[in-house]
Design a protein around this motif. Structure first.
Motif, PDB file in Angstrom:
ATOM      1  N   LEU A 106      31.554 -14.146  67.867  1.00  0.00           N
ATOM      2  CA  LEU A 106      32.575 -13.098  67.758  1.00  0.00           C
ATOM      3  C   LEU A 106      33.843 -13.637  67.106  1.00  0.00           C
ATOM      4  O   LEU A 106      34.417 -12.987  66.229  1.00  0.00           O
ATOM      5  N   ALA A 107      34.258 -14.810  67.530  1.00  0.00           N
ATOM      6  CA  ALA A 107      35.459 -15.414  66.949  1.00  0.00           C
ATOM      7  C   ALA A 107      35.222 -15.682  65.463  1.00  0.00           C
ATOM      8  O   ALA A 107      36.097 -15.432  64.626  1.00  0.00           O
ATOM      9  N   SER A 124      33.165 -14.166  63.408  1.00  0.00           N
ATOM     10  CA  SER A 124      33.143 -12.963  62.564  1.00  0.00           C
ATOM     11  C   SER A 124      34.547 -12.397  62.392  1.00  0.00           C
ATOM     12  O   SER A 124      34.862 -11.818  61.358  1.00  0.00           O
ATOM     13  N   ILE A 125      35.400 -12.591  63.384  1.00  0.00           N
ATOM     14  CA  ILE A 125      36.786 -12.131  63.236  1.00  0.00           C
ATOM     15  C   ILE A 125      37.479 -12.920  62.125  1.00  0.00           C
ATOM     16  O   ILE A 125      38.148 -12.350  61.250  1.00  0.00           O
ATOM     17  N   ILE A 126      37.286 -14.229  62.126  1.00  0.00           N
ATOM     18  CA  ILE A 126      37.902 -15.056  61.080  1.00  0.00           C
ATOM     19  C   ILE A 126      37.372 -14.645  59.699  1.00  0.00           C
ATOM     20  O   ILE A 126      38.140 -14.457  58.748  1.00  0.00           O
ATOM     21  N   GLU A 148      36.040 -11.797  58.757  1.00  0.00           N
ATOM     22  CA  GLU A 148      36.528 -10.467  58.356  1.00  0.00           C
ATOM     23  C   GLU A 148      37.983 -10.510  57.914  1.00  0.00           C
ATOM     24  O   GLU A 148      38.375  -9.828  56.965  1.00  0.00           O
ATOM     25  N   PHE A 149      38.768 -11.332  58.620  1.00  0.00           N
ATOM     26  CA  PHE A 149      40.166 -11.496  58.188  1.00  0.00           C
ATOM     27  C   PHE A 149      40.201 -12.045  56.770  1.00  0.00           C
ATOM     28  O   PHE A 149      40.896 -11.519  55.903  1.00  0.00           O
ATOM     29  N   SER A 182      39.406  -9.564  54.275  1.00  0.00           N
ATOM     30  CA  SER A 182      40.498  -8.596  54.095  1.00  0.00           C
ATOM     31  C   SER A 182      41.633  -9.202  53.257  1.00  0.00           C
ATOM     32  O   SER A 182      42.391  -8.481  52.626  1.00  0.00           O
ATOM     33  N   LYS A 227      44.264 -20.712  68.576  1.00  0.00           N
ATOM     34  CA  LYS A 227      43.733 -19.432  69.047  1.00  0.00           C
ATOM     35  C   LYS A 227      44.501 -19.003  70.291  1.00  0.00           C
ATOM     36  O   LYS A 227      44.750 -19.847  71.133  1.00  0.00           O
ATOM     37  N   PRO A 228      44.801 -17.763  70.478  1.00  0.00           N
ATOM     38  CA  PRO A 228      44.565 -16.662  69.541  1.00  0.00           C
ATOM     39  C   PRO A 228      45.660 -16.619  68.485  1.00  0.00           C
ATOM     40  O   PRO A 228      46.736 -17.135  68.712  1.00  0.00           O
ATOM     41  N   PHE A 229      45.377 -15.985  67.360  1.00  0.00           N
ATOM     42  CA  PHE A 229      46.386 -15.914  66.305  1.00  0.00           C
ATOM     43  C   PHE A 229      46.376 -14.523  65.679  1.00  0.00           C
ATOM     44  O   PHE A 229      45.377 -13.797  65.774  1.00  0.00           O
ATOM     45  N   ARG A 230      47.476 -14.159  65.065  1.00  0.00           N
ATOM     46  CA  ARG A 230      47.537 -12.892  64.334  1.00  0.00           C
ATOM     47  C   ARG A 230      47.047 -13.128  62.914  1.00  0.00           C
ATOM     48  O   ARG A 230      47.159 -14.247  62.395  1.00  0.00           O
ATOM     49  N   GLY A 231      46.560 -12.062  62.308  1.00  0.00           N
ATOM     50  CA  GLY A 231      46.038 -12.170  60.949  1.00  0.00           C
ATOM     51  C   GLY A 231      47.061 -12.764  59.988  1.00  0.00           C
ATOM     52  O   GLY A 231      46.728 -13.578  59.120  1.00  0.00           O
ATOM     53  N   LYS A 232      48.334 -12.385  60.192  1.00  0.00           N
ATOM     54  CA  LYS A 232      49.402 -12.835  59.309  1.00  0.00           C
ATOM     55  C   LYS A 232      49.487 -14.370  59.271  1.00  0.00           C
ATOM     56  O   LYS A 232      49.646 -14.985  58.225  1.00  0.00           O
ATOM     57  N   GLY A 279      41.693 -18.721  75.017  1.00  0.00           N
ATOM     58  CA  GLY A 279      42.085 -18.688  73.615  1.00  0.00           C
ATOM     59  C   GLY A 279      41.082 -17.876  72.807  1.00  0.00           C
ATOM     60  O   GLY A 279      41.449 -17.008  72.007  1.00  0.00           O
ATOM     61  N   GLU A 307      43.363  -5.915  65.569  1.00  0.00           N
ATOM     62  CA  GLU A 307      44.035  -5.921  64.272  1.00  0.00           C
ATOM     63  C   GLU A 307      43.090  -5.455  63.161  1.00  0.00           C
ATOM     64  O   GLU A 307      43.463  -4.648  62.306  1.00  0.00           O
ATOM     65  N   LEU A 308      41.846  -5.988  63.196  1.00  0.00           N
ATOM     66  CA  LEU A 308      40.877  -5.607  62.159  1.00  0.00           C
ATOM     67  C   LEU A 308      40.519  -4.129  62.266  1.00  0.00           C
ATOM     68  O   LEU A 308      40.337  -3.454  61.246  1.00  0.00           O
TER      69      LEU A 308
END
Lengths: 141, 434
Positions: A17-18, A20-22, A24-25, A28, A114-119, B225, B236-237
């Motif tokens: 999950l982590a 795929s989030i990275i 996808e970011f 984007s 972690k955790p971090f914002r996309g920015k 974390g 966010e996504l």
């Protein structure tokens, strides 16, 4: 001719999950050449094949079957890959002295907690990407 | 100004010393003697009459009056003596002294009291009422051998009485009084120190237990974390994406929240165990081991853990689950420390008659033979400033003292250190606890 978005990025995290989030970011942000792995060992195998394009590595630290540190060491010991840009992603806020000294010894280019914002991810990745582009240009000239 | 402060500190110190000298040192003596001339010589030797001591609040009416009728209170230099003439009065005095927390340090007891009362019987009764007092028998005849008195009073009281023949010399009485009183006070001091020591020890142990909680907390922090990344990243996504992505995103977020809640519950269970978990009760022997592995799962990620357990679904033992979890967390931490970044840990559980036997083995360098006997001693550490040296000491205490089990440390014949923990299946040795 080439843009930063052409860079090939390897993402390594045992947590799907982590990971795929990275990914996808990154997509984007416009990066499209992304290869992902669930363990350090798989990533090492991929990176050590010099035919595979790799410009930037984003790796988790603690993983079964090859930690982020073992991946980093393998990269730095490989004559072709030794100058790869490497970002360590960890959720250990209180990084033990050992980790910091080890990471410094093997030249980590950036840390992401972690955790971090996309920015924040974007700023760090873009910075490394620009640096990678500069080096690519230097080598070409 | 600073000298003023120094002076006041000095005064406080002085007050403290005086307090110790005057209040906590007990010089109270009870004399039980029916012959007036002999009572006189105690009076002459040990004390001088003082003004009538203020009448104690009478809680027991008639008895109190009976006691004060034929008795008097005297004081000399260091001794405070009460003289009574009968066994009944003596018992009343003892009872009062215990009730009022003004115990006697010692008693002189005539062996042959009037009306056929037996001084030795009296002392036996006194001992049953006051568990600290020392007694010195005084007798005109050698009618009782020391051995027969010993038999009567029992081995457990053998260091609480002494023996003196009439006619006694002044010096004998004075010295017996001094040594008995000093003995009483030394015992009190010793008990006090022991109590302080055991309090300090239990504070130390509970703070050390928090060290293993802290180690687990680091792992939990790490897991959080990731979980927070699931939540933040997905949120966010989802905002950036299409509406149908949002539903999927919310599902991921809810799942992450559930995971976090589960971790929190487990962690709270370790840091603040419920009374239920602390209690000794019949548990599946595998359960505390699983719980510890669960708690350590994050730290163990880069380690290979092999578990061998036969009949783990039926094997039970009577134990405090919470305490055994502590043991396994400690041993797993220890094994990881021995190996560094990664390595292999073999854990086994087996049925061994009246016992369940756990083994935790690492594949590190093992323990040097010259220190192997010391690794479970408190404050023994090879980790410099990184260890308190209490981890294994606590493990042993939990296994051996809390559970009546066995805790063995050895090197495996091939490689690494091995810890063998044997816990009795039933705690019958302790007597049935509620």
């Amino acid at each position: 001719m080439s843009s930063e978005n052409d860079l090939s990025i390897v993402v390594v995290d045992d947590d799907a999950l982590a990971r795929s989030i990275i990914v996808e970011f990154l997509q984007s942000f416009g990066y499209s050449k992304i290869k992902q792995f669930g363990s350090g060992d798989q990533a090492i195998k991929y990176i050590q094949d010099v035919n595979n394009p790799v410009d930037l590595v984003l790796s988790d630290w603690e993983m079964p079957n090859g930690t982020g540190l073992s991946l980093l060491k393998a990269v730095r010991c490989n004559t072709v890959r030794k100058d790869l840009h490497f970002m360590m992603v960890t959720s250990q806020r209180s990084q033990e002295r050992f980790k910091i000294s080890q990471a410094a010894k093997w030249r980590v280019d950036a840390y992401l907690i972690k955790p971090f914002r996309g920015k924040v991810l974007r700023e760090k990745v873009d910075e490394l990407a620009q640096s990678a582009m500069r080096e690519r240009a230097k080598q070409a000239s | 100004m600073s000298s003023e402060r120094a002076k006041s500190l000095q005064e406080i110190e002085e007050q403290k010393k005086n307090k110790l000298r005057d209040v906590s040192y007990n010089r109270r003596i009870l004399v039980v003697e029916d012959e007036p001339e002999i009572a006189d010589s105690y009076r002459r030797l040990l004390g001088q009459p003082i003004q009538q001591r203020k009448q104690r609040r009478s809680s027991r009416g008639g008895m109190q009056k009976m006691a004060s009728a034929g008795s008097e209170s005297l004081e000399r230099e260091k001794f405070i003596i009460d003289i009574v003439h009968t066994a009944e009065d003596a018992l009343v005095r003892i009872e009062d002294s215990v009730d009022e927390n003004r115990p006697y340090a010692m008693a002189f007891v005539d062996v042959l009291l009037g009306e056929g009362k037996d001084g030795i019987e009296l002392v036996r009764e006194i001992f049953s009422m006051d568990s600290d007092i020392n007694c010195v028998f005084v007798t005109a005849y050698q009618d009782r051998s020391v051995d027969s008195i010993h038999d009567l009073l029992g081995q457990e009281n053998s260091n609480r009485w002494d023996y003196l023949n009439k006619p006694f010399s002044d010096g004998e009485i004075l010295q017996k009084a001094r040594s008995s009183i000093s003995l009483w006070n030394m015992r009190q001091q010793r008990d006090l120190k022991q109590q302080e020591l055991s309090e300090a020890r239990s504070r130390l142990l509970s703070s050390e237990r928090m060290v293993s909680v802290a180690a687990v907390a680091r792992g939990v922090g790490h897991e959080f974390g990731n979980i927070l990344l699931h939540i933040m990243g997905r949120a966010e996504l989802s905002r950036m994406g299409e509406e149908e992505d949002m539903k999927h995103g919310l599902d991921v977020i809810l799942k992450a929240c559930e995971t976090a809640t589960g971790i929190l519950e487990k962690f709270n269970g370790l840091a603040k165990p419920s009374e239920e978990k602390k209690k000794h009760q019949s548990i599946l022997a595998m359960q505390p081991l699983n719980e510890a592995l669960d708690l350590m799962s994050h730290q163990l990620m880069s380690f290979e853990v092999n578990i061998t357990a036969n009949e783990d679904d039926v094997l039970t033992c009577e134990a405090s689950s919470h305490s055994l979890v502590q043991v396994f967390v400690n041993l797993i931490m220890n094994a990881m420390d021995a190996m560094g970044e990664s390595g292999r840990i073999d854990i086994s559980l087996k049925d061994d008659g009246d016992w369940v036997e756990y083994r935790v083995r690492d594949f590190g360098p093992g323990i040097p033979e010259h220190i192997i006997d010391h690794v479970t001693e408190a404050f023994f550490t090879t980790k410099g400033n990184n260890g308190t040296g209490l981890g294994l000491a606590i493990c042993r205490e939990i296994v051996e003292i809390e559970h009546g089990g066995e805790f063995v440390v050895k090197n495996h014949c091939q490689q690494g250190a091995e810890f063998v923990i044997r816990v009795p299946k039933t705690q019958a040795w302790e007597g049935k606890s509620e």
